[in-house]
Design a protein around this motif. Sequence first.
Motif, short mmCIF file in Angstrom:
data_model
loop_
_atom_site.label_atom_id
_atom_site.label_comp_id
_atom_site.label_asym_id
_atom_site.label_seq_id
_atom_site.Cartn_x
_atom_site.Cartn_y
_atom_site.Cartn_z
N LEU A 1 -1.62 9.76 -3.43
CA LEU A 1 -0.85 9.34 -2.28
C LEU A 1 0.35 8.50 -2.72
CD1 LEU A 1 -3.85 8.23 -0.01
CD2 LEU A 1 -2.62 10.42 0.06
N PRO A 2 1.32 8.29 -1.82
CA PRO A 2 2.44 7.41 -2.20
C PRO A 2 1.99 6.00 -2.55
CG PRO A 2 3.00 8.71 -0.26
CD PRO A 2 1.55 8.95 -0.52
N VAL A 3 0.93 5.52 -1.89
CA VAL A 3 0.37 4.22 -2.21
C VAL A 3 -1.10 4.41 -2.59
CG1 VAL A 3 1.96 2.89 -0.79
CG2 VAL A 3 -0.16 3.76 0.22
N ASN A 4 -1.58 3.55 -3.50
CA ASN A 4 -2.93 3.69 -4.01
C ASN A 4 -3.64 2.33 -4.03
OD1 ASN A 4 -3.07 6.64 -5.12
ND2 ASN A 4 -1.12 5.84 -5.88
N PRO A 5 -4.96 2.31 -3.89
CA PRO A 5 -5.69 1.04 -3.89
C PRO A 5 -5.74 0.42 -5.29
CG PRO A 5 -7.23 2.88 -3.77
CD PRO A 5 -5.86 3.47 -3.63
N TYR A 6 -5.80 -0.90 -5.31
CA TYR A 6 -5.84 -1.62 -6.58
C TYR A 6 -6.74 -2.83 -6.47
CZ TYR A 6 -3.16 -5.56 -4.81
OH TYR A 6 -2.78 -6.67 -4.10
N ALA A 7 -7.14 -3.34 -7.63
CA ALA A 7 -7.82 -4.63 -7.74
C ALA A 7 -7.16 -5.37 -8.90
CB ALA A 7 -9.31 -4.44 -8.00
N ALA A 8 -6.88 -6.66 -8.69
CA ALA A 8 -6.14 -7.42 -9.70
C ALA A 8 -6.77 -8.79 -9.91
CB ALA A 8 -4.68 -7.58 -9.28
N LEU A 9 -6.62 -9.28 -11.15
CA LEU A 9 -7.09 -10.60 -11.52
C LEU A 9 -6.02 -11.26 -12.37
CD1 LEU A 9 -9.35 -12.79 -11.92
CD2 LEU A 9 -10.11 -11.47 -13.90
N THR A 10 -5.62 -12.48 -12.03
CA THR A 10 -4.63 -13.21 -12.80
C THR A 10 -5.14 -14.61 -13.12
OG1 THR A 10 -3.47 -14.14 -10.88
CG2 THR A 10 -2.76 -11.97 -11.66
N ALA A 11 -4.65 -15.17 -14.22
CA ALA A 11 -5.01 -16.52 -14.63
C ALA A 11 -3.80 -17.18 -15.26
CB ALA A 11 -6.17 -16.50 -15.64
N ARG A 12 -3.65 -18.49 -15.00
CA ARG A 12 -2.51 -19.23 -15.56
C ARG A 12 -2.91 -20.66 -15.87
NH1 ARG A 12 1.85 -22.10 -13.13
NH2 ARG A 12 1.18 -21.42 -11.05
N VAL B 1 -7.21 -7.54 -3.75
CA VAL B 1 -7.42 -6.10 -3.54
C VAL B 1 -6.46 -5.65 -2.44
CG1 VAL B 1 -9.82 -6.02 -4.30
CG2 VAL B 1 -9.31 -6.55 -1.92
N GLY B 2 -5.95 -4.44 -2.57
CA GLY B 2 -5.02 -3.95 -1.57
C GLY B 2 -4.46 -2.61 -1.95
N MET B 3 -3.21 -2.36 -1.57
CA MET B 3 -2.54 -1.10 -1.84
C MET B 3 -1.27 -1.36 -2.62
SD MET B 3 -4.62 1.04 -0.41
CE MET B 3 -3.71 2.59 -0.29
N GLY B 4 -0.95 -0.43 -3.54
CA GLY B 4 0.22 -0.61 -4.38
C GLY B 4 1.04 0.66 -4.49
N TYR B 5 2.32 0.49 -4.82
CA TYR B 5 3.25 1.61 -4.99
C TYR B 5 3.98 1.44 -6.31
CZ TYR B 5 7.53 4.37 -4.52
OH TYR B 5 8.57 5.24 -4.75
N GLN B 6 4.18 2.54 -7.04
CA GLN B 6 4.90 2.49 -8.31
C GLN B 6 5.89 3.62 -8.40
OE1 GLN B 6 2.62 1.72 -11.80
NE2 GLN B 6 4.25 2.34 -13.21
N PHE B 7 7.11 3.29 -8.84
CA PHE B 7 8.15 4.29 -9.08
C PHE B 7 8.47 4.30 -10.57
CE2 PHE B 7 12.66 5.48 -9.51
CZ PHE B 7 12.60 6.75 -8.96
#
Length: 282
Positions: A112-123, A153-159
Amino acid sequence: MMKLVFRTVLLLMTVTLMIMAQEDKKESGWTYTMTGNLNLSQIALDNWVEGGDNAWSWQLNIKGKATREETTFKWVSSGNANFGKSKIGSDQSRKAVDEIQLESVYTRKLGLPVNPYAALTARTQFAKGYEYSDTSRMAISAFMDPGYFTQSVGMGYQFKDSFSTRLGASMKETITSDFPVPYADDPETAEIETSRIEFGAESVTDLNLSFSENLLFSSQLSLFSDFSALNKIDVDWDSQLTATINKYVNVNLAFRLLYDRNLHVKRQIKEALAIGLTYNFF
């Protein structure tokens, strides 16, 4: 207990990047890069009648990325470590830049144009930070004090490889130990809190543009808004322009704008211009 969990997560992310770097590229499906930059500057004066002070500064930056892309998913883990000091005259050397950033994003491809994702960040940072007066200094931060973690978690788009954006629900944790104020403490309560958890919406947009073989612009804009105050948005905008002179020398112009109402009512800005040595480990 919570701090131990977060330290463990940070360690696991670091170990994951190291393991990926050691795996055979053809067998594992992972591709990886790691680059180091060392910037130096120095001024020495002897009997200089117009006045001035001796000065020196240095900054070391190491960036790494591991990527695995299959027909059904894409998993990207990256890390950035940045540390430097400066010294003017007879004053003690002071920390000029200090940051550790880790990010891991897993995207499920649905065609699909947008796809589900899960992300983890630390700083967090390496060393203690100080606030200086004319005669003394006072510690105001240290390693994992504060430490920032987000899960989303959500939806993402990449070009292609030049642009990507994602939007999702997020949980943001801030943990401290010796320095809860102003990072984690809630000023509206009598108790001193050493951790803060916020639930909200997060947006992260990455832009990478190559104007020529030797000129690269990269930028990341991160936005976070607590569900309890959607009209108040935390902003972290980090951009860098890199001009490559040759295989081992480049010029970097970095700009960062940070706004977090929990830290200060005004925006924070950091700018750095440096020329130095660069090396690609792999």
